[in-house]
Design a protein around this motif. Sequence first.
Motif, PDB file in Angstrom:
ATOM      1  N   GLY A  26      -2.196   5.011  -2.920  1.00 26.02           N
ATOM      2  CA  GLY A  26      -2.225   3.429  -2.899  1.00 26.02           C
ATOM      3  C   GLY A  26      -2.656   2.917  -4.040  1.00 26.02           C
ATOM      4  O   GLY A  26      -1.773   2.059  -4.462  1.00 26.02           O
ATOM      5  N   SER A  42       2.413  -0.893   1.299  1.00 22.91           N
ATOM      6  CA  SER A  42       2.321  -0.148   2.011  1.00 22.91           C
ATOM      7  C   SER A  42       1.033   0.181   2.734  1.00 22.91           C
ATOM      8  O   SER A  42      -0.078  -0.601   2.363  1.00 22.91           O
ATOM      9  CB  SER A  42       2.706   1.477   1.101  1.00 22.91           C
ATOM     10  N   ARG A  43       0.878   0.986   3.720  1.00 24.52           N
ATOM     11  CA  ARG A  43      -0.232   1.171   4.383  1.00 24.52           C
ATOM     12  C   ARG A  43      -1.489   2.050   3.323  1.00 24.52           C
ATOM     13  O   ARG A  43      -2.638   1.722   3.574  1.00 24.52           O
ATOM     14  CB  ARG A  43      -0.162   2.117   5.512  1.00 24.52           C
ATOM     15  N   THR A  44      -0.838   2.997   2.620  1.00 18.23           N
ATOM     16  CA  THR A  44      -1.741   3.672   1.801  1.00 18.23           C
ATOM     17  C   THR A  44      -2.340   2.442   0.467  1.00 18.23           C
ATOM     18  O   THR A  44      -3.665   2.655   0.167  1.00 18.23           O
ATOM     19  CB  THR A  44      -0.954   4.802   0.962  1.00 18.23           C
ATOM     20  N   GLY A  46      -2.823  -0.371   1.231  1.00 16.99           N
ATOM     21  CA  GLY A  46      -3.943  -1.472   2.070  1.00 16.99           C
ATOM     22  C   GLY A  46      -5.059  -0.544   2.275  1.00 16.99           C
ATOM     23  O   GLY A  46      -6.231  -1.193   2.115  1.00 16.99           O
ATOM     24  N   LEU A  47      -4.974   0.825   2.366  1.00 15.91           N
ATOM     25  CA  LEU A  47      -6.269   1.590   2.581  1.00 15.91           C
ATOM     26  C   LEU A  47      -7.009   1.712   1.289  1.00 15.91           C
ATOM     27  O   LEU A  47      -8.244   1.546   1.169  1.00 15.91           O
ATOM     28  CB  LEU A  47      -5.819   3.197   2.823  1.00 15.91           C
ATOM     29  N   HIS A  55      -9.459  -6.154  -1.088  1.00 14.88           N
ATOM     30  CA  HIS A  55      -8.609  -6.376  -0.181  1.00 14.88           C
ATOM     31  C   HIS A  55      -8.436  -7.866   0.229  1.00 14.88           C
ATOM     32  O   HIS A  55      -9.401  -8.758  -0.312  1.00 14.88           O
ATOM     33  CB  HIS A  55      -8.922  -5.787   1.297  1.00 14.88           C
TER      34      HIS A  55
END
Length: 58
Positions: A26, A42-44, A46-47, A55
């Motif tokens: 990420g 992407s989700r990664t 965001g993680l 964030h």
Amino acid sequence: MSALPLIVALVLGATVLVGYALVLIGMRQEDRCMSLGKVPPSRTAGLARRVTGCHVRG
């Protein structure tokens, strides 16, 4: 002797390793985009933002 502590340690170690890898992936995606003020790509990503505290609240 029981092998249960060894199994638990291996599972926890693998979980930490996978989480670390996801955060690294990420962070690499964020490097390319240079866009921390926008929605993560992407989700990664965001993680990685969530784990590092970068964030966007919206």
